[in-house]
Design a protein around this motif. Structure first.
Motif, short mmCIF file in Angstrom:
data_model
loop_
_atom_site.label_atom_id
_atom_site.label_comp_id
_atom_site.label_asym_id
_atom_site.label_seq_id
_atom_site.Cartn_x
_atom_site.Cartn_y
_atom_site.Cartn_z
N VAL A 111 0.85 -1.19 0.00
CA VAL A 111 0.00 0.00 0.00
C VAL A 111 0.88 1.23 0.00
N GLY A 112 0.63 2.13 -0.97
CA GLY A 112 1.44 3.32 -1.10
C GLY A 112 0.68 4.59 -0.77
N ARG A 113 1.11 5.67 -1.37
CA ARG A 113 0.52 6.98 -1.11
C ARG A 113 -0.97 6.98 -1.46
N ASP A 114 -1.75 7.65 -0.61
CA ASP A 114 -3.20 7.77 -0.80
C ASP A 114 -3.89 6.42 -0.84
N ASP A 115 -3.30 5.44 -0.13
CA ASP A 115 -3.91 4.11 0.02
C ASP A 115 -3.97 3.34 -1.30
N ARG A 116 -3.13 3.71 -2.26
CA ARG A 116 -3.12 3.00 -3.54
C ARG A 116 -2.11 1.85 -3.51
N SER A 117 -2.50 0.73 -4.09
CA SER A 117 -1.62 -0.44 -4.13
C SER A 117 -0.61 -0.32 -5.27
N MET B 58 7.68 4.57 -5.30
CA MET B 58 8.28 4.81 -4.00
C MET B 58 9.24 5.99 -4.06
N SER B 59 9.67 6.41 -2.89
CA SER B 59 10.70 7.42 -2.78
C SER B 59 11.92 6.76 -2.14
N LEU B 60 13.07 7.38 -2.28
CA LEU B 60 14.26 6.82 -1.65
C LEU B 60 14.09 6.80 -0.13
N VAL B 61 13.52 7.88 0.41
CA VAL B 61 13.31 7.97 1.85
C VAL B 61 11.83 8.22 2.12
N GLY B 62 11.29 7.45 3.03
CA GLY B 62 9.89 7.57 3.41
C GLY B 62 9.48 6.39 4.25
N PRO B 63 8.32 6.43 4.88
CA PRO B 63 7.87 5.29 5.70
C PRO B 63 7.83 4.01 4.87
N ARG B 64 8.26 2.90 5.45
CA ARG B 64 8.27 1.64 4.73
C ARG B 64 6.84 1.23 4.36
N PRO B 65 6.66 0.70 3.11
CA PRO B 65 5.32 0.28 2.70
C PRO B 65 4.89 -0.99 3.43
N ASN B 66 3.61 -1.11 3.65
CA ASN B 66 3.07 -2.26 4.36
C ASN B 66 2.05 -2.99 3.51
N VAL B 67 1.72 -4.20 3.92
CA VAL B 67 0.66 -4.95 3.25
C VAL B 67 -0.69 -4.39 3.70
N LYS B 68 -1.72 -4.63 2.90
CA LYS B 68 -3.04 -4.05 3.20
C LYS B 68 -3.58 -4.56 4.53
N ARG B 69 -3.29 -5.82 4.88
CA ARG B 69 -3.77 -6.34 6.16
C ARG B 69 -3.28 -5.48 7.32
#
Length: 248
Positions: free
Chosen positions: A44-50, A104-115
């Motif tokens: 899940v990325g920015r604005d809740d988009r996969s 993704m960006s080089l620096v930013g919060p790590r992406p997580n799975v939707k669960r």
């Protein structure tokens, strides 16, 4: 726009520089079991988009079918080659392609799975307001995530109690104070952490003190005390420091 230019330049140059290391490692992963060396999974990325995140595969085929998202260092699903590439973070290098591609960006919060993102509190959903990254403050502080979850009866529960709260608050602090200079510092500290985790944590301490993060968060980030279960930000009253940085 400046951050995107930095991402494109750094990821493009990075892919060229790491190719001599990455290509032999890709071959080793394939040679181990003759299956695809890549693990491509929904995040899940920015604005809740996969989006489809690309990693080097460090586990057996179909490991994600087990329903366990968090991984301890002694997880039986990790292959012999996988243990090596996870130790030196080689499995993360392919995400430079996601950065170049704009997911993704080089620096930013790590992406997580939707669960996991479905469990986010309203405060934690602020993490989805920016592109996820390969590294950030929390990535350095919790670079030993596998060791933290090792021997835990339920790695997912342990992750949500011991790691997720601190990870989320550090991610929110990064978002509030993000800048190109901070991104460069975090990239350098990420490299330093491979050789000296203690020096990298001291660098993180200076960053957090520089943005007036709450003292309890600074102490937690130093990792000199055992992690204790705590609620994620937003599930209890949020206290802010004098400059508005969120605290648990």
């Amino acid at each position: 726009m400046l951050k995107r230019i930095f991402d494109i330049t750094a990821s493009g140059v990075g892919l060229v520089l790491v190719a001599p290391i990455l290509l032999p490692v890709i071959f080793l992963v394939w040679w181990h079991d003759k299956h695809s060396p890549f693990y491509i999974a929904d995040r899940v990325g920015r604005d809740d988009r996969s989006f489809r995140m690309v990693k080097l595969r460090s586990m057996v085929i179909n490991a994600d079918k087990s329903g366990v998202d968090s991984t301890g260092a002694n997880d039986a699903r990790i292959t012999a080659v996988g243990g090596f590439i996870r130790r030196y973070k080689f499995d993360e290098l392919t995400q430079l392609w996601n950065v170049l591609n704009g997911d993704m960006s080089l620096v930013g919060p790590r992406p997580n799975v939707k669960r996991e993102t479905d469990l986010y509190t309203p405060v934690e959903r602020g993490l989805l307001e920016v592109k996820p990254g390969i590294t950030d403050i929390a990535s350095i502080v919790f670079s030993d995530e596998g060791d933290i979850l090792k021997d835990q009866a339920d790695p997912d529960i342990a992750y949500n109690q011991l790691i997720r709260p601190g990870k989320s608050i550090l991610g929110l602090i990064y978002i509030k104070n993000q800048s190109i200079l901070l991104d460069i510092r975090l990239c350098l500290l990420t490299v330093i952490a491979i050789f000296s985790r203690n020096k990298a944590l001291i660098g993180v301490q200076k960053i957090l003190q520089g943005v007036h993060a709450p003292d309890d968060i600074v102490q937690m980030a130093l990792r000199r005390q055992p992690l204790v279960p705590r609620p994620p930000p937003g599930s209890v009253r949020i206290v802010t420091s004098r400059d508005g940085n969120p605290a648990i």
